[in-house]
Design a protein around this motif. Structure first.
Motif: not given
Lengths: 499, 172
Positions: A50-51, A392-395, A397-399, A401-402, A405-406
């Protein structure tokens, strides 16, 4: 000399200030994400897609090149300092490099890995520069039936020939093929397997599948069996550097590793595992200090790490010339090309020379940047390993998702992501390799279209696959690749029980 | 397909593994469903190979592979869980943690649009951190919000992607 002229044109594209900046951002992000434990190069590229979403194709691919090589460099840092290989081809680096680090030789291990990767990456890119146009020229003449046969070869070698269980590899491949079928059939316009969901008419984005199977699956699996003890990160004092003795013992393994890695990457033979293992065995045999192997021998880091990176360059040969990915990372690069409406293959050299050659030129540039980034900045990357695992793992997962989703700004895709996450968990729990599924998702539709084109041209005559000499020959290898290992195994088993 | 019963010490004579059996049956069911789906695809016109042929190959292949896996399982084969780098191969699998992550993820997905990206992903972040054993909850919540916020700003401002602002509409 044509290759040289084209290469210079490529450098003209890649050396503009803006593209240099994209290359720098690419290698930095690639190293950054690649260093994080649990993330191999394939996932690094998928997460960072996505970047590049808003970039023009040339800049996007220049950035991808940086991410691709950067992810490989980052992986060796994790292997050496944390003993956690991000992918199977880094196992050896972890094995020998971590022992070195434990003996207080972390700086030398990191340096020989980085310089070895640079040497191998550069030689590999040189070989790519000259091999690719030559192969592309031949590849233009390959008929669809032979292209279909080549894809079959990639399927079989990636899923069945290597790895623990051919059966499990093939099931994984078929899972990927089935996912690839979902959506509208491009030739007839028929909807297939959409279960009535309009969201599925366009098919499932490979990013969703890749991130689900790799990142979410891994997160769920690790969470289910958490390691209670703290992972021990080895402290790194000062920069990555080598003494004279280290240089003397490293340079030959670098070259030998490169010689092993490149061809294995270039043929559809299942990635970088084999050459790294071969290089390790070879260095152990040739070494004057075989007793050091298993306790931290520098040759055991230098050779395999070079083999690993040379094969990464080799993988680009079939990818760019035939559109045939031979590793999960290459499959994701292929899909990224397709997102831009580009089909890698021989014609790409004719239709988008500035893109192909800009990409190749930026591989040289990225390599130099990575060397500059990794030797003095090794302590900075090492700090990343200190991020506690919950954060780390939470990050990750958020990444993820981005990224998902995007794609379509759709929550539906997030539900799909969760489903693939659960499947990815199941695959780890029940020992199904993930890579064949990824290859199946991405190459399945290509295989179908080549198959149908071949049949169209032959007027519906199936025998075209046996009559066309090249197709017949490749299909013969496919059958051999499926049958021979089984026969050998059965034979070994029989001898085992008799003897 | 996620029954975690651990394979501790393999017995001398391989016993039938129920989770493995379920997986094999699962592959067969997937194959059967694919076949049913394939038969629903209309024949194409004006083509030697219609839109049905490839799905047919895939579904029949899946059924065949599922059958092979079933035979192997009945003969005592069982899968070893993968040795992932951060996991403990000897740990007792605990399905509550992945459940927690999935739950948090689904809640986060559902509130992503109405409440916004920042709130949604902060919920996801929090649930993963909690499942991985972080118990300093205010810290975790703070980090979750900060990470979500930074991600939002970087991706919308820096990279030009559109993410749902939700309740923060107008503020960001």
């Amino acid at each position: 000399m044509d290759a040289l002229t084209s290469l210079f044109a490529g450098f003209e594209t890649a050396l503009t200030p803006l593209n240099l900046l994209w290359a720098l951002i690419g290698v930095t992000l690639g190293t950054l994400v690649g260093v994080l434990p649990g993330i191999g190069p394939a996932l690094t590229v998928a997460l960072l897609l996505p970047v590049t979403a808003k970039l023009p194709p040339v800049s996007a691919f220049i950035m991808f090149a940086g991410i691709y090589y950067g992810g490989m460099f980052g992986g060796s840092t994790t292997s050496i300092l944390l003993n956690t290989p991000g992918e199977s081809s880094s196992i050896i680096t972890a094995l020998e490099g971590n022992k070195m680090a434990r003996r207080g030789r972390a700086a030398a291990a990191l340096a020989t890995a980085a310089i070895g990767s640079f040497v191998a990456g550069t030689i590999g890119t040189i070989l790519l520069t000259f091999a690719a146009p030559a192969i592309a020229e031949i590849a233009v003449q390959i008929p669809p039936s032979a292209k279909f046969a080549l894809i079959m070869l990639a399927f079989v070698t990636i899923s069945a020939t290597f790895g623990g269980s051919p059966l499990r590899g093939l099931i994984s491949l078929f899972l990927g093929l089935a996912i690839g079928l979902i959506g509208t059939d491009l030739q007839s316009g028929q909807a297939r397997f959409t279960l009535g969901y309009p969201e599925l008419l366009d098919g499932i984005d490979f990013v969703t599948v890749v991130i689900g199977l790799f990142a979410i699956g891994e997160t769920l699996f690790v969470a289910s069996r958490l390691r209670k003890d703290k992972a021990s990160v080895i402290k790194l004092e000062g920069n990555a550097s080598m003494n004279r003795e280290d240089w003397r013992r490293s340079w030959k393994p670098w070259l030998r590793g490169t010689a092993l890695g490149f061809p294995f990457g270039a043929i559809p033979a299942g990635g970088a595992e084999i050459p790294t293992f071969l290089s390790y065995t070879l260095e152990k045999k040739l070494s004057k200090h075989p007793e050091e192997f298993g306790k931290g021998a520098i040759e055991g880091v230098a050779g395999p790490e070079a083999a690993n990176n040379a094969s990464a360059a080799g993988v680009l040969v079939p990818l760019l010339t035939l559109g045939l990915p031979t590793s999960a990372t290459a499959a994701i690069l292929l899909a990224a090309f397709q997102q831009y409406g580009l089909q890698p293959g021989p014609l790409l050299f004719v239709t988008s020379p500035e893109l192909v050659w800009g990409l190749i030129a930026s591989l040289y540039i990225g390599n130099v940047m990575l060397l500059a980034l990794n030797l003095p900045l090794a302590p900075v990357w090492a700090k990343l390993l200190l991020i506690p695992r919950p954060f780390l793992y939470a990050g990750i997962l958020v990444f993820s998702t981005v990224g998902v989703y995007s794609l379509n700004n759709s929550v539906f895709d997030l539900f799909l992501l969760a489903i693939f996450g659960v499947i990815g968990y199941g695959m780890r729990r029940f020992d199904f390799p993930v890579t064949p599924a990824i290859i199946g998702v991405i190459l399945g539709p290509v295989a179908e279209s080549q198959f149908r084109t071949a049949m169209q041209q032959s007027g519906g005559d199936m025998s075209v696959f046996v009559r066309q000499p090249l197709s017949a020959f490749i299909l013969l290898i496919v059958v051999a690749a499926l049958v021979v290992p089984q026969v050998l195994k059965a034979r070994a088993a029989r001898q085992g029980t008799v003897g | 397909m996620s029954d975690p019963s651990p394979t501790l010490t393999p017995p001398a004579r391989p016993a039938l593994s129920v989770p493995d059996l379920l997986v094999a049956v699962g592959v067969l069911i997937v194959g059967a469903l694919l076949l049913i789906g394939t038969l629903k695809i209309p024949f194409g016109i004006n083509a030697f190979v219609g839109p049905r042929v490839f799905p047919m190959i895939v579904s029949v292949g899946t059924l065949a592979l599922g059958a092979l896996l079933l035979v192997a399982t009945l003969r005592g084969h069982r899968a070893e869980p993968a040795a992932e780098e951060d996991s403990d191969p000897d740990a007792q699998p605990d399905l509550r943690q992945p459940g927690l992550i999935l739950g948090g993820f689904l809640i986060g997905s559902l509130i992503l649009v109405p409440l916004g990206f920042v709130v949604g992903t902060a919920v996801m972040y929090f649930s993963v951190g909690f499942a991985f054993g972080e118990r300093r909850l205010p810290l975790l919540a703070g980090v979750a919000l900060i990470v979500a916020l930074i991600t939002y700003v970087v991706f919308t401002r820096g990279l030009g992607l559109t993410l749902p602002p939700g309740i923060l509409k107008g503020v960001l």
